[in-house]
Design a protein around this motif. Sequence first.
Motif, PDB file in Angstrom:
ATOM      1  N   GLY A   1      -1.918  15.116 -35.553  1.00  0.00           N
ATOM      2  CA  GLY A   1      -1.631  16.395 -34.721  1.00  0.00           C
ATOM      3  C   GLY A   1      -1.091  17.371 -35.635  1.00  0.00           C
ATOM      4  O   GLY A   1      -1.163  18.547 -35.770  1.00  0.00           O
ATOM      5  N   GLY A   2       0.097  16.734 -36.554  1.00  0.00           N
ATOM      6  CA  GLY A   2       0.798  17.577 -37.101  1.00  0.00           C
ATOM      7  C   GLY A   2       0.294  18.294 -38.506  1.00  0.00           C
ATOM      8  O   GLY A   2       0.423  19.414 -38.595  1.00  0.00           O
TER       9      GLY A   2
ATOM     10  N   TYR B   1       7.130  18.285 -33.902  1.00  0.00           N
ATOM     11  CA  TYR B   1       5.961  17.636 -33.855  1.00  0.00           C
ATOM     12  C   TYR B   1       5.073  18.201 -35.197  1.00  0.00           C
ATOM     13  O   TYR B   1       4.004  17.510 -35.705  1.00  0.00           O
ATOM     14  CB  TYR B   1       4.908  18.240 -32.584  1.00  0.00           C
ATOM     15  CG  TYR B   1       3.555  17.903 -32.486  1.00  0.00           C
ATOM     16  CD1 TYR B   1       3.296  16.211 -31.978  1.00  0.00           C
ATOM     17  CD2 TYR B   1       2.332  18.639 -32.755  1.00  0.00           C
ATOM     18  CE1 TYR B   1       1.932  15.927 -31.716  1.00  0.00           C
ATOM     19  CE2 TYR B   1       1.027  18.204 -32.599  1.00  0.00           C
ATOM     20  CZ  TYR B   1       1.023  16.787 -32.154  1.00  0.00           C
ATOM     21  OH  TYR B   1      -0.404  16.410 -32.319  1.00  0.00           O
ATOM     22  N   LYS B   2       5.035  19.492 -35.460  1.00  0.00           N
ATOM     23  CA  LYS B   2       4.426  20.042 -36.624  1.00  0.00           C
ATOM     24  C   LYS B   2       5.050  19.151 -38.029  1.00  0.00           C
ATOM     25  O   LYS B   2       4.124  19.040 -39.043  1.00  0.00           O
ATOM     26  CB  LYS B   2       4.900  21.369 -36.762  1.00  0.00           C
ATOM     27  CG  LYS B   2       4.263  22.101 -38.146  1.00  0.00           C
ATOM     28  CD  LYS B   2       4.814  23.626 -38.097  1.00  0.00           C
ATOM     29  CE  LYS B   2       6.101  23.694 -38.381  1.00  0.00           C
ATOM     30  NZ  LYS B   2       6.685  25.097 -38.952  1.00  0.00           N
ATOM     31  N   ASN B   3       6.283  18.902 -37.818  1.00  0.00           N
ATOM     32  CA  ASN B   3       6.726  18.139 -39.269  1.00  0.00           C
ATOM     33  C   ASN B   3       6.296  16.649 -38.939  1.00  0.00           C
ATOM     34  O   ASN B   3       6.788  15.887 -40.112  1.00  0.00           O
ATOM     35  CB  ASN B   3       8.356  18.317 -39.397  1.00  0.00           C
ATOM     36  CG  ASN B   3       8.610  19.712 -39.336  1.00  0.00           C
ATOM     37  OD1 ASN B   3       7.848  20.503 -39.988  1.00  0.00           O
ATOM     38  ND2 ASN B   3       9.862  20.240 -38.988  1.00  0.00           N
ATOM     39  N   CYS B   4       5.781  16.197 -37.996  1.00  0.00           N
ATOM     40  CA  CYS B   4       5.266  14.859 -38.097  1.00  0.00           C
ATOM     41  C   CYS B   4       6.507  13.993 -37.783  1.00  0.00           C
ATOM     42  O   CYS B   4       6.541  12.802 -38.195  1.00  0.00           O
ATOM     43  CB  CYS B   4       4.447  14.405 -39.237  1.00  0.00           C
ATOM     44  SG  CYS B   4       2.845  15.060 -39.155  1.00  0.00           S
ATOM     45  N   SER B   5       7.778  14.451 -37.084  1.00  0.00           N
ATOM     46  CA  SER B   5       8.711  13.715 -36.727  1.00  0.00           C
ATOM     47  C   SER B   5       8.817  12.911 -35.268  1.00  0.00           C
ATOM     48  O   SER B   5       9.320  11.728 -35.060  1.00  0.00           O
ATOM     49  CB  SER B   5       9.845  14.538 -36.680  1.00  0.00           C
ATOM     50  OG  SER B   5      10.179  15.180 -38.000  1.00  0.00           O
ATOM     51  N   ILE B   6       7.721  13.550 -34.356  1.00  0.00           N
ATOM     52  CA  ILE B   6       7.661  12.774 -33.251  1.00  0.00           C
ATOM     53  C   ILE B   6       5.963  13.026 -32.774  1.00  0.00           C
ATOM     54  O   ILE B   6       5.354  13.767 -33.720  1.00  0.00           O
ATOM     55  CB  ILE B   6       8.381  13.444 -32.099  1.00  0.00           C
ATOM     56  CG1 ILE B   6       7.986  15.203 -31.936  1.00  0.00           C
ATOM     57  CG2 ILE B   6       9.673  13.468 -31.986  1.00  0.00           C
ATOM     58  CD1 ILE B   6       8.375  15.817 -30.732  1.00  0.00           C
TER      59      ILE B   6
ATOM     60  N   ARG C   1      -0.901   8.621 -31.005  1.00  0.00           N
ATOM     61  CA  ARG C   1       0.579   8.013 -31.036  1.00  0.00           C
ATOM     62  C   ARG C   1       0.989   7.824 -32.587  1.00  0.00           C
ATOM     63  O   ARG C   1       1.996   7.024 -32.633  1.00  0.00           O
ATOM     64  CB  ARG C   1       0.153   6.499 -30.373  1.00  0.00           C
ATOM     65  CG  ARG C   1       0.091   6.488 -28.777  1.00  0.00           C
ATOM     66  CD  ARG C   1       0.267   5.033 -28.315  1.00  0.00           C
ATOM     67  NE  ARG C   1      -0.109   5.098 -27.052  1.00  0.00           N
ATOM     68  CZ  ARG C   1      -1.062   4.687 -26.414  1.00  0.00           C
ATOM     69  NH1 ARG C   1      -2.131   4.309 -27.025  1.00  0.00           N
ATOM     70  NH2 ARG C   1      -1.310   4.386 -24.936  1.00  0.00           N
ATOM     71  N   LYS C   2       0.303   8.379 -33.298  1.00  0.00           N
ATOM     72  CA  LYS C   2       0.461   8.263 -34.749  1.00  0.00           C
ATOM     73  C   LYS C   2       1.029   9.210 -35.546  1.00  0.00           C
ATOM     74  O   LYS C   2       0.573   9.469 -36.760  1.00  0.00           O
ATOM     75  CB  LYS C   2      -0.767   7.384 -35.512  1.00  0.00           C
ATOM     76  CG  LYS C   2      -1.197   6.342 -34.775  1.00  0.00           C
ATOM     77  CD  LYS C   2      -2.386   5.467 -35.226  1.00  0.00           C
ATOM     78  CE  LYS C   2      -2.895   4.275 -34.746  1.00  0.00           C
ATOM     79  NZ  LYS C   2      -4.310   3.723 -35.148  1.00  0.00           N
ATOM     80  N   ASN C   3       1.323  10.342 -34.879  1.00  0.00           N
ATOM     81  CA  ASN C   3       1.743  11.476 -35.667  1.00  0.00           C
ATOM     82  C   ASN C   3       2.710  11.396 -36.671  1.00  0.00           C
ATOM     83  O   ASN C   3       2.713  11.974 -37.555  1.00  0.00           O
ATOM     84  CB  ASN C   3       2.192  12.623 -34.421  1.00  0.00           C
ATOM     85  CG  ASN C   3       2.328  13.987 -35.085  1.00  0.00           C
ATOM     86  OD1 ASN C   3       1.030  14.447 -35.545  1.00  0.00           O
ATOM     87  ND2 ASN C   3       3.410  14.764 -35.074  1.00  0.00           N
ATOM     88  N   GLU C   4       3.585  10.346 -36.516  1.00  0.00           N
ATOM     89  CA  GLU C   4       4.662  10.180 -37.493  1.00  0.00           C
ATOM     90  C   GLU C   4       3.910   9.771 -38.870  1.00  0.00           C
ATOM     91  O   GLU C   4       4.594   9.918 -39.950  1.00  0.00           O
ATOM     92  CB  GLU C   4       5.681   9.064 -37.088  1.00  0.00           C
ATOM     93  CG  GLU C   4       6.668   9.620 -35.948  1.00  0.00           C
ATOM     94  CD  GLU C   4       6.173   9.431 -34.531  1.00  0.00           C
ATOM     95  OE1 GLU C   4       6.856   9.299 -33.726  1.00  0.00           O
ATOM     96  OE2 GLU C   4       4.899   9.089 -34.508  1.00  0.00           O
TER      97      GLU C   4
END
Length: 300
Positions: free
Chosen positions: A11-12, A71-76, A186-189
């Motif tokens: 997503g990010g 979310y954009k930074n893939c932190s969550i 569930r894997k945005n990080e």
Amino acid sequence: MLENRLPYLCGGTFFVLLLRSLRKVHSKIGIKLYSSEGYTQTSLIVALIKLFDSNYRAPKGTSLSTNTSLYKNCSISSAECLPFDDVALINAFDTNVKTNYKIELEQMQILAENFLTIEKAPKNTALVYGLLNLIKEDESILPNDVFYALPNGAPITKSNLLALYDINLHCLLLGVWHYIVVHHHRKNEYGKLTIQSWHTPPSEKGDRHKFISTIGDSYDHEIKISTTCEREDDAMNDYEDDNNPITIPEPEVIESEVIPPVTGSTTTQNIFNISQNGNGINIGYAEKIEIRDGKVVTLK
């Protein structure tokens, strides 16, 4: 480990590529539909969420803005205001894409037309090339994994998608977003390293990260990109198997039967004649004629 793979579609990373084509000028339509702030990353994330949760309402306060940045930074991968972990919503979206593709595609088209500079061909090219290169280089996406990225709504494998020479922007966006929501929600990080490789850190406090990636600069072959959605029947015809062309039969010509006159025969028939005088009055009278060898020879 999977989370160390580079690059990674999530997503990010998808969101960052979309933001590269985000409109800068706020319109009255955009403000009315999405946010009083116009076209911002927060209003864009709301529009994306509404594709699978049409009843979503953005919370008041700063929580959405803060979590959108994370979310954009893939932190969550999700938050209370980012329902990317809601299994019921995800399953419903998956079903709708597979059974009501035309409706879902129309919603993505509305989003793209409002938020993205789709009238600028270079922007479209960079977005499409960026997404295809990201999918191509992401080893977690197997060659036979499918995307719903064709105008007719049919699934297409990763390998075949990457080999297309004609791509509809809205179909690609819907297909990629559907894949992310269903398979990578569930894997945005896992995309954090990708985001870091795409940007340089700010030189001073308060500065923004600078996008330096060349992921959308080129592709291994030229692609024709369309931004109009065809009617469903037309789209189906575009993807018919070339080995099974539809043959339109020639119209059947039915000739009328001609009955020749019988030689040597004589026939008497009654006829009714109608004539009109100068006063516009029709006058009719009956008489007999004699037909011999197909010719009128006697008038009685």
